[in-house]
Structures are given as structure tokens and as C-alpha cells.
Design a protein around this motif. Structure first.
Motif, PDB file in Angstrom:
ATOM      1  N   GLY A  44       8.637   3.247  15.361  1.00  0.00           N
ATOM      2  CA  GLY A  44       7.785   2.894  14.233  1.00  0.00           C
ATOM      3  C   GLY A  44       8.303   1.648  13.562  1.00  0.00           C
ATOM      4  O   GLY A  44       9.484   1.285  13.704  1.00  0.00           O
ATOM      5  N   GLU A  45       7.427   0.990  12.827  1.00  0.00           N
ATOM      6  CA  GLU A  45       7.808  -0.240  12.151  1.00  0.00           C
ATOM      7  C   GLU A  45       8.863   0.014  11.076  1.00  0.00           C
ATOM      8  O   GLU A  45       9.057   1.149  10.630  1.00  0.00           O
ATOM      9  CB  GLU A  45       6.573  -0.894  11.527  1.00  0.00           C
ATOM     10  CG  GLU A  45       5.539  -1.349  12.537  1.00  0.00           C
ATOM     11  CD  GLU A  45       4.312  -1.955  11.873  1.00  0.00           C
ATOM     12  OE1 GLU A  45       4.324  -2.128  10.633  1.00  0.00           O
ATOM     13  OE2 GLU A  45       3.349  -2.265  12.593  1.00  0.00           O
TER      14      GLU A  45
ATOM     15  N   THR B  96       8.892   2.787   7.731  1.00  0.00           N
ATOM     16  CA  THR B  96       7.969   3.917   7.908  1.00  0.00           C
ATOM     17  C   THR B  96       8.633   5.267   7.674  1.00  0.00           C
ATOM     18  O   THR B  96       7.951   6.294   7.682  1.00  0.00           O
ATOM     19  CB  THR B  96       7.345   3.901   9.314  1.00  0.00           C
ATOM     20  OG1 THR B  96       8.377   3.750  10.298  1.00  0.00           O
ATOM     21  CG2 THR B  96       6.362   2.744   9.449  1.00  0.00           C
TER      22      THR B  96
ATOM     23  N   HIS C 101      12.676   0.140  15.708  1.00  0.00           N
ATOM     24  CA  HIS C 101      11.400  -0.512  15.421  1.00  0.00           C
ATOM     25  C   HIS C 101      11.050  -1.507  16.527  1.00  0.00           C
ATOM     26  O   HIS C 101      10.002  -2.140  16.485  1.00  0.00           O
ATOM     27  CB  HIS C 101      11.466  -1.240  14.077  1.00  0.00           C
ATOM     28  CG  HIS C 101      12.317  -2.483  14.094  1.00  0.00           C
ATOM     29  ND1 HIS C 101      13.691  -2.441  14.056  1.00  0.00           N
ATOM     30  CD2 HIS C 101      11.989  -3.798  14.160  1.00  0.00           C
ATOM     31  CE1 HIS C 101      14.170  -3.662  14.093  1.00  0.00           C
ATOM     32  NE2 HIS C 101      13.170  -4.520  14.152  1.00  0.00           N
TER      33      HIS C 101
ATOM     34  N   LEU D 281       5.891   7.002  14.372  1.00  0.00           N
ATOM     35  CA  LEU D 281       5.439   7.010  12.975  1.00  0.00           C
ATOM     36  C   LEU D 281       4.430   5.889  12.765  1.00  0.00           C
ATOM     37  O   LEU D 281       4.741   4.722  13.027  1.00  0.00           O
ATOM     38  CB  LEU D 281       6.620   6.833  12.023  1.00  0.00           C
ATOM     39  CG  LEU D 281       7.614   7.989  11.955  1.00  0.00           C
ATOM     40  CD1 LEU D 281       8.648   7.729  10.878  1.00  0.00           C
ATOM     41  CD2 LEU D 281       6.911   9.294  11.684  1.00  0.00           C
TER      42      LEU D 281
ATOM     43  N   PRO E  97       2.200   3.016  10.986  1.00  0.00           N
ATOM     44  CA  PRO E  97       2.381   2.139   9.821  1.00  0.00           C
ATOM     45  C   PRO E  97       1.448   2.567   8.699  1.00  0.00           C
ATOM     46  O   PRO E  97       0.444   3.255   8.918  1.00  0.00           O
ATOM     47  CB  PRO E  97       2.013   0.761  10.359  1.00  0.00           C
ATOM     48  CG  PRO E  97       1.099   1.028  11.510  1.00  0.00           C
ATOM     49  CD  PRO E  97       1.570   2.314  12.119  1.00  0.00           C
ATOM     50  N   LEU E  98       1.762   2.156   7.500  1.00  0.00           N
ATOM     51  CA  LEU E  98       0.992   2.589   6.339  1.00  0.00           C
ATOM     52  C   LEU E  98      -0.450   2.115   6.410  1.00  0.00           C
ATOM     53  O   LEU E  98      -1.357   2.791   5.909  1.00  0.00           O
ATOM     54  CB  LEU E  98       1.659   2.075   5.057  1.00  0.00           C
ATOM     55  CG  LEU E  98       1.099   2.610   3.733  1.00  0.00           C
ATOM     56  CD1 LEU E  98       1.105   4.125   3.701  1.00  0.00           C
ATOM     57  CD2 LEU E  98       1.899   2.043   2.556  1.00  0.00           C
TER      58      LEU E  98
ATOM     59  N   ARG F  73      -2.649   4.650   7.653  1.00  0.00           N
ATOM     60  CA  ARG F  73      -2.646   5.906   6.889  1.00  0.00           C
ATOM     61  C   ARG F  73      -3.406   5.701   5.585  1.00  0.00           C
ATOM     62  O   ARG F  73      -2.904   5.994   4.504  1.00  0.00           O
ATOM     63  CB  ARG F  73      -1.211   6.329   6.591  1.00  0.00           C
ATOM     64  CG  ARG F  73      -0.355   6.589   7.796  1.00  0.00           C
ATOM     65  CD  ARG F  73       1.110   6.760   7.414  1.00  0.00           C
ATOM     66  NE  ARG F  73       1.292   7.689   6.308  1.00  0.00           N
ATOM     67  CZ  ARG F  73       2.457   7.925   5.718  1.00  0.00           C
ATOM     68  NH1 ARG F  73       3.537   7.292   6.121  1.00  0.00           N
ATOM     69  NH2 ARG F  73       2.535   8.785   4.718  1.00  0.00           N
TER      70      ARG F  73
ATOM     71  N   ASN G  19       5.538  -1.519   4.858  1.00  0.00           N
ATOM     72  CA  ASN G  19       5.232  -0.093   4.876  1.00  0.00           C
ATOM     73  C   ASN G  19       5.687   0.617   3.595  1.00  0.00           C
ATOM     74  O   ASN G  19       5.625   0.029   2.527  1.00  0.00           O
ATOM     75  CB  ASN G  19       5.804   0.552   6.137  1.00  0.00           C
ATOM     76  CG  ASN G  19       5.100   0.036   7.380  1.00  0.00           C
ATOM     77  OD1 ASN G  19       3.926   0.287   7.570  1.00  0.00           O
ATOM     78  ND2 ASN G  19       5.814  -0.723   8.204  1.00  0.00           N
TER      79      ASN G  19
END
Length: 470
Positions: free
Chosen positions: A169-170, A173, A282, A309, A311-312, A315, A357
């Protein structure tokens, strides 16, 4: 006093007994100097027994319980056990909530020889909004979006296996929070959770931190030092930024994963370990494997279980939830009056894509709370860089396989960002023959964001607006 204590309670017998108890424990003499600590307290503080033997306990357990008017000497003098909650500072400089059970230690003549101090970790609690609790909301893992619900569903499954886990994930996160959540829900929860950043140390130092060394291994090695593998014995070793680990150390790590034993630096005797590995990065490890920068065999050894995960920006339903969560957190911490965002400020924060994020979102809210002196956070309280956004600092996900727009389809000459954005939406809808779901995917937005942008740019007729976004 320590020598007298040790003559009655030999180190070998006491140490073996305390290491078998799944809590961090210290034994001190009547002068409140450390006699022995177990392996769990060594892992928690990053200090070995040889470092702390004879040192006053207040210098070993950096705690706030004395600030609450309760001290170890109170139990020593009064002879009554004490249970109290407080905080300690861990080896990685985190403040952890703990329950202290402090009991007098008596000999056969009922004389007080010292104290036994047992620490119970209170930091992990499960809530309906995700993982984490009010003990320290900044340490929580929260989310209500479908993608995060998938992550939460996977955590218990990964916790009930001994297989290695690779978390991708970035940056920002929350990979470290997920790793700790897996550990806390596993059969190893009572054992240490040790974290080390593989990209933060030079190769020689990282090797000694991981595997330890023996006295005389190199100049300055004046005593034996246990590495992270030994400190994590029976528990979990979290290797964050594994993609930055130097190739020579990757070979040694692979050997440890296969054989569960290793030589410390300068040592001639192998040390056996029982440690579960959770790694995180990442970086795109497959690309690094192809480039010869990461061993393919280690990649497959770590990637037994994989958790990604999002990234925002993927989401969308979590953004407002997180904004309100951190607003409440920092308002309570600072005692300021900031209670809500204005409609304009909230809209800007909702539209921002957060390349950093959750870490960036958290920092933005903390900035706002400290700047704002009123009840409501307005646009002028937001960080100035939010108003100078450029397309290049708002990375978009790679488009789904669709016909590409002609290079000249959207001209930016002489246009501000609003005009560019409007043209981009029109061209994308043209490309997808009006399919808004596909257009939103290409643009990297949710359908709700696309609908809002259509209204903002006057691309929705009155009849359609009356029916709503459906």
C-alpha cells in the motif's frame, strides 16, 4: 542489596520463570534497583538485563504513574499491592497505555525483599467502526468503506495462521497498524511485537539490529547484544519497507525464514528462533524483482498471504468519517473550541485527493485545530497548499482498459483548473458514451464525486437534477 537478593533468588531460576509468563515483568530490590527483567520487558523497552541491572526502575520504565501521586515506594513501605493504569514510552518512542500491578516480594521470614512489577498492555481494543479504541484514538484503524471492510474481514483469518504476510500500500495508508492488529489477534499476542524499518538504516547497522552481535565482533562491541529476532522470540517481527532491504541481507533473511536459525555477527554458535514475519512495503516488489533489486525467492517466501491497503482516494466514504474522527481527537487534546468544519472547508477537504493518505489527512486536521480559535473551521484555517493544487500532485489510479483520449483532446492553454476539469469530464463521458460509472473509474473518482462535479460545472439539466444522481 542486589547481591543479597540474587543469593536468595538466583538469576537463572528467576529469569526462566519470568520468561514463561506472557507479560512484561521487572523485579526490583528494596532500593528500587532492577534485579531482573524478563524477555517481554526487554522487547518493550529495547533494553537488555545487562543494560539495566542495578539501575533505578524509574529510569527503565519511563512512566507517568508517579505524576498521578502513586509510586513504587508506596507499595514497598505500605506492603499492600497496587493496581494502577498509566502510560509508558516504548522502545520505538510510542506512548502505550498499561496496567501496572505492583506487589511486594517477601522472603521466608515475611521480610520485604523488593517488588514485582507486572505490566499489562491496554492499547488494543476492537470497535464497531474498525479496529482500535478510545484508549488512544490516534492508534486506531478505522474505516467503513467496502474496501476497508474487506481488509477487516481478512485480519482475523491472517491472525489464525503462522504463514508470512506481505502488506502493500502507499505511504500513509496504515500498514504498521494492520500488522500490529494481526499480531494482537494471533496466538502470539502475549509475545513481543517488534518493528524495524529496513530502509532507515545502513546495511551494516541493519544487520546488527536484526541479528545482534557478540562481544568483540567489531570495534566498539564491548558486550553481547541481542538482535530483533531474539527480542521477538515467540512473537512477531514486523519488517517495514522490506523493499529497501539491501540484497546481501535479503539472502540472510531468506536463510532465517527457511532454517529458523542464524549466526549473530561474530558468533560461532547458531541461535534458533521462533518468530513470525510480517513485511510491508510501498514499493512494487514485482517490478523490483524484474529489475534485479529484490530476490524472487524471498518475494515468494514473504508473499504467502497478501493484504493490500487501498489509498484514501479509493475510500471515498471514509474521508468524512476520518476528518470528524481526527477533529474530535485533536480538539480534545488541545482543549480548543473547534467542533466542526464549515460547508466550504469541508467540501475542499472532501475533494482533495490526499497523496499522503491518512497520515496527510491527520496532519491537515491537526494544523486546522491549532490554527482555528473559533468553534468552526473555515476555509482560511486550511493549509495554504490546498489552494494551489496541480494535477501532478493529485495522482490518479491507472485507467481501466479503455480507448485513450487523443493527446490534443483536452487543451490546457490559457485555462484555469476549473475549465480544464470541466473539459476533462466532457471528453471522458464522450469516450464512455455517457456511462458515468466507467467515466468515474477512468477519472479516479467515486460516482458521488462525479455527480457533484457535474452539478458544479452545470452539466446536469434541471429534470435530471430533480431525479437525483440515479
Amino acid at each position: 542489596m542486589i547481591d543479597e537478593f540474587q543469593s536468595r533468588f538466583p538469576r537463572v531460576a528467576v529469569g526462566s520463570l519470568l520468561d514463561a509468563i506472557p507479560h512484561a515483568i521487572a523485579v526490583v530490590d528494596r532500593e528500587l534497583r532492577v534485579v531482573v527483567i524478563n524477555e517481554f520487558l526487554e522487547a518493550l523497552t529495547g533494553l537488555s538485563l545487562s543494560d539495566v541491572r542495578g539501575v533505578y526502575i524509574d529510569f527503565v520504565l519511563r512512566s507517568n504513574i508517579a505524576q498521578r501521586g502513586r509510586t513504587f515506594r508506596e507499595v514497598l513501605v505500605g506492603g499492600e499491592p497496587l493496581v494502577i493504569e498509566g502510560d509508558i514510552i516504548s522502545r520505538d518512542r510510542r506512548k502505550l497505555p498499561m496496567q501496572f500491578t505492583i506487589s511486594p516480594l517477601r522472603d521466608g521470614d515475611d521480610a520485604t525483599m523488593g517488588l514485582v512489577i507486572v505490566l499489562d498492555d491496554l492499547s488494543t481494543v476492537t470497535t464497531a467502526s474498525g479496529l482500535g479504541g478510545d484508549q488512544d484514538m490516534s492508534e486506531s484503524i478505522i474505516g467503513q468503506s467496502p474496501k476497508m471492510r474487506e481488509v477487516f474481514d481478512l485480519i482475523p483469518l491472517m491472525a489464525h495462521t503462522e504463514a508470512s504476510v506481505l502488506i502493500t500500500g502507499e505511504t500513509g495508508t496504515g500498514k504498521d497498524k494492520i500488522a500490529e492488529a494481526i499480531h494482537k489477534r494471533s496466538s502470539r499476542a502475549s509475545k513481543p511485537f517488534i518493528k524495524i524499518n529496513c530502509g532507515a538504516l545502513p546495511e551494516s547497522l541493519l544487520e546488527s539490529e536484526l541479528f545482534g552481535y557478540v562481544k568483540g565482533a567489531f570495534t566498539g562491541a564491548v558486550k553481547d547484544k541481542p538482535g530483533m529476532f531474539r527480542l521477538a522470540q515467540g512473537g512477531t517481527l514486523f519488517l517495514t519497507e522490506i523493499g529497501d532491504m539491501p540484497l546481501p541481507l535479503q539472502v540472510k533473511l531468506l536463510s532465517v525464514l527457511d532454517d529458523r536459525e542464524f549466526f549473530p555477527l561474530g558468533g560461532e554458535k547458531k541461535i534458533k528462533v521462533d518468530v513470525r514475519i510480517i513485511a510491508a512495503t510501498h514499493r512494487p516488489l514485482k517490478e523490483r524483482v524484474a529489475a534485479g533489486e529484490f530476490r524472487e525467492d524471498l518475494y515468494y517466501r514473504l508473499n504467502v498471504l497478501h493484504l493490500h491497503l487501498p489509498p484514501l482516494r479509493e475510500r471515498e466514504t471514509d474521508t468524512r468519517f476520518l476528518l470528524n474522527h481526527f477533529l474530535r481527537l485533536f480538539a480534545e487534546r488541545t482543549g480548543t473550541g473547534a467542533k466542526s468544519f464549515s460547508e466550504e472547508a469541508l467540501q475542499l477537504l472532501m475533494d482533495y485527493r490526499y497523496p499522503g493518505n491518512i497520515r496527510e489527512l491527520r496532519n491537515i486536521v491537526e494544523y486546522c485545530v491549532n490554527i482555528c480559535q473559533s468553534q468552526r473551521i473555515e476555509v482560511e484555517h486550511l493549509p495554504k497548499y490546498l489552494f494551489a493544487r496541480k494535477p501532478e500532485i493529485e495522482p490518479r489510479p491507472r485507467p481501466l482498459p479503455q480507448p485513450e483520449l487523443p493527446p490534443s483532446a483536452v487543451s490546457t492553454a490559457g485555462k484555469d483548473w476549473q475549465a480544464i476539469e470541466k473539459d476533462l469530464i466532457i471528453e471522458t463521458l464522450t469516450q464512455t458514451r455517457g456511462n458515468r460509472t466507467k467515466a468515474a473509474e477512468i477519472l479516479g473518482w467515486g460516482r458521488t464525486t462525479l455527480w457533484r462535479k457535474l452539478k458544479l460545472h452545470g452539466l446536469v439539466n434541471q429534470a435530471e437534477e430533480g431525479r437525483g444522481k440515479n
